[in-house]
Scaffold this active site. Structure first.
Site, short mmCIF file in Angstrom:
data_model
loop_
_atom_site.label_atom_id
_atom_site.label_comp_id
_atom_site.label_asym_id
_atom_site.label_seq_id
_atom_site.Cartn_x
_atom_site.Cartn_y
_atom_site.Cartn_z
N GLN A 98 0.80 -1.21 0.00
CA GLN A 98 0.00 0.00 0.00
C GLN A 98 0.83 1.27 0.00
O GLN A 98 2.03 1.26 0.30
CB GLN A 98 -0.94 0.01 1.20
CG GLN A 98 -0.26 -0.23 2.52
CD GLN A 98 -1.27 -0.38 3.65
OE1 GLN A 98 -1.43 0.52 4.44
NE2 GLN A 98 -1.97 -1.50 3.69
N HIS A 100 0.07 5.68 0.85
CA HIS A 100 -0.91 6.65 1.31
C HIS A 100 -0.66 7.99 0.61
O HIS A 100 0.48 8.38 0.40
CB HIS A 100 -0.81 6.83 2.83
CG HIS A 100 -0.91 5.53 3.55
ND1 HIS A 100 -2.02 4.73 3.48
CD2 HIS A 100 -0.04 4.86 4.33
CE1 HIS A 100 -1.82 3.63 4.19
NE2 HIS A 100 -0.62 3.68 4.71
N GLU A 135 2.48 7.55 8.98
CA GLU A 135 2.36 6.65 10.13
C GLU A 135 3.75 6.29 10.68
O GLU A 135 4.72 6.23 9.96
CB GLU A 135 1.57 5.37 9.76
CG GLU A 135 2.01 4.71 8.47
CD GLU A 135 0.95 3.76 7.87
OE1 GLU A 135 -0.23 3.84 8.22
OE2 GLU A 135 1.34 2.95 7.03
N HIS A 263 4.64 0.32 1.03
CA HIS A 263 5.02 -0.54 2.16
C HIS A 263 3.99 -1.64 2.38
O HIS A 263 2.88 -1.58 1.85
CB HIS A 263 5.17 0.30 3.43
CG HIS A 263 3.92 1.04 3.80
ND1 HIS A 263 3.60 2.26 3.27
CD2 HIS A 263 2.89 0.72 4.63
CE1 HIS A 263 2.46 2.67 3.77
NE2 HIS A 263 1.99 1.76 4.60
N ARG A 282 -3.90 0.46 -2.94
CA ARG A 282 -3.29 -0.86 -2.82
C ARG A 282 -2.61 -1.32 -4.10
O ARG A 282 -3.02 -0.96 -5.19
CB ARG A 282 -4.35 -1.88 -2.40
CG ARG A 282 -4.88 -1.59 -1.01
CD ARG A 282 -5.82 -2.68 -0.49
NE ARG A 282 -6.12 -2.41 0.90
CZ ARG A 282 -7.05 -1.56 1.31
NH1 ARG A 282 -7.76 -0.91 0.43
NH2 ARG A 282 -7.25 -1.35 2.59
ZN LIG Z 1 0.15 1.95 5.69
#
Ligand SMILES: [Zn+2]
Length: 400
Positions: A98, A100, A135, A263, A282
């Site tokens: 994935q 972001h 994140e 990642h 994705r």
């Molecule tokens: Zn992620």
């Protein structure tokens, strides 16, 4: 007014989750379901519950009752809501590849999909909100993940190592990361299968005999095939396993993942702290929707040298901060010994989870007793102390 509250998180039973770690942490009796994630946040899909006057209130609704005061001046002005989502993850089966989007791209994409009338819950909806999702993840034990493209020389070596990958070398040498990745992701199924099949046929028996090491991409490719053994349509996420860095993060170490870095979590348990968003594009290892053109727009096509963060121990000798560039969140470990106590005066909202030991939290006339797996919320302007009769180890989420 009371400024600390007991907090109960929300369990997510995604199929990739393990069965033991989260029930053991929370001290609950497991059933047959997978326990993938434990959410401590105000996300509308699964808000944590605030313990107040003998009852429970969803954290989002609770904060809304006095948002400005509860979040504190700075956080209220910058975000207008709880800006982060705090989680515990138990990764048994690998997650999808994935990436972001950035804040700007998320705003644009969210607006566009709204205009196109794609329902928020539709399987082909890419943007669930208008927020970015940087994140930070901190390993709770030995943790494995894929993180960004390999440096050039290593990628060339990987391609050289497999006979059917060698045809990809000129594409990479001429067009770089983007040309290579786009080429494989857009390959017709039969052509892709003809590249992957000889590799898979060779590695499966070795994997089953336990002869492949976890630092070898063959290990994860074989594991992915066992999870999704569709011989007519090999998952194109397999390419990413060979093109990306395989990173082994040890207990207490962390990795930051910003917008654009592709990642995937492969195996292990971690603490994850992220901006409050559900925007995920994705690229395989998933039965979920894969939108290749949209994915290509957001992937950072450059080599990544994985950076392992060990945190910075603060002057009190108790708190270890894992600093990242994200303005939305800050993660700390708080390690309190028998003779010590941890004092805190908050300028923003904070969420804690006790991972080991026992703790007593005291704020003026309020006190909470925490055992392993229990959490609490501290509002802006709280002045409290955490002490312990034995030892206490907590993780803390707040804003920088
Ligand atoms: Zn992620």
């Amino acid at each position: 007014m009371k400024k600390i509250y007991g907090l109960k998180g929300c369990i997510q039973h995604y199929a990739w989750g393990g069965q033991k770690y989260i029930p053991e942490l929370l001290g609950i009796e497991p059933d047959q379901k997978p326990y993938a994630e434990y959410w401590l946040g105000a996300h509308i899909n699964a808000p944590a519950l605030v313990e107040n006057e003998g009852g429970y209130l969803p954290l989002d609704a609770f904060l809304e009752t006095n948002l400005h005061a509860f979040l504190g001046e700075q956080t209220f002005k910058a975000f207008g809501r709880l800006p982060f989502l705090f989680k515990v993850l138990d990764v048994h089966d690998m997650l999808s590849i994935q990436v972001h989007p950035s804040k700007k791209e998320a705003e644009k994409g969210f607006r566009l999909e709204n205009k196109q009338g794609i329902p928020l819950t539709a399987a082909n909806r890419n943007y669930k909100d208008d927020n970015h999702k940087p994140e930070i993840m901190l390993a709770l034990g030995d943790f494995w993940l894929l993180h960004g493209f390999l440096p050039k020389a290593e990628l060339i070596e990987r391609l050289n190592n497999k006979e059917t990958f060698r045809q990809l070398l000129p594409i990479f040498k001429k067009g770089g990361y983007k040309a290579l990745y786009q080429h494989v992701m857009e390959l017709p199924v039969e052509e892709s299968n003809s590249i992957l099949k000889p590799i898979i046929d060779r590695i499966m028996p070795l994997y089953q005999k336990g002869k492949i090491d976890k630092s070898n991409p063959d290990y994860w490719a074989a594991k992915a095939i066992l999870l999704n053994p569709d011989k007519d349509n090999y998952d194109k996420g397999i390419y990413s396993i060979y093109f990306f860095n395989i990173v082994n993060v040890k207990k207490g170490q962390a990795v930051f993942q910003d917008a654009g870095v592709p990642h995937s979590y492969l195996e292990g348990q971690n603490i994850e702290l992220m901006a409050n968003s559900d925007n995920v594009l994705r690229g395989g290892l998933t039965p979920k929707y894969v939108d290749v053109p949209e994915l290509l727009k957001h992937v950072l096509f450059e080599e990544t040298k994985p950076e392992i963060l060990t945190g910075e121990l603060q002057a009190d000798g108790i708190e270890r901060k894992y600093v990242s560039p994200a303005p939305d969140f800050e993660l700390s470990g708080v390690n309190i010994g028998n003779e010590d106590s941890y004092s805190c005066k908050t300028m923003s909202v904070e969420i804690y989870i006790l991972m080991e030991g026992k703790a007593e939290v005291t704020e003026k006339n309020t006190s909470l007793t925490l055992k392993k797996g229990e959490s609490f919320l501290a509002l802006s302007g709280a002045e409290f102390q955490i002490s312990t009769s034995s030892k206490a180890f907590l993780y803390k989420a707040t804003t920088p």
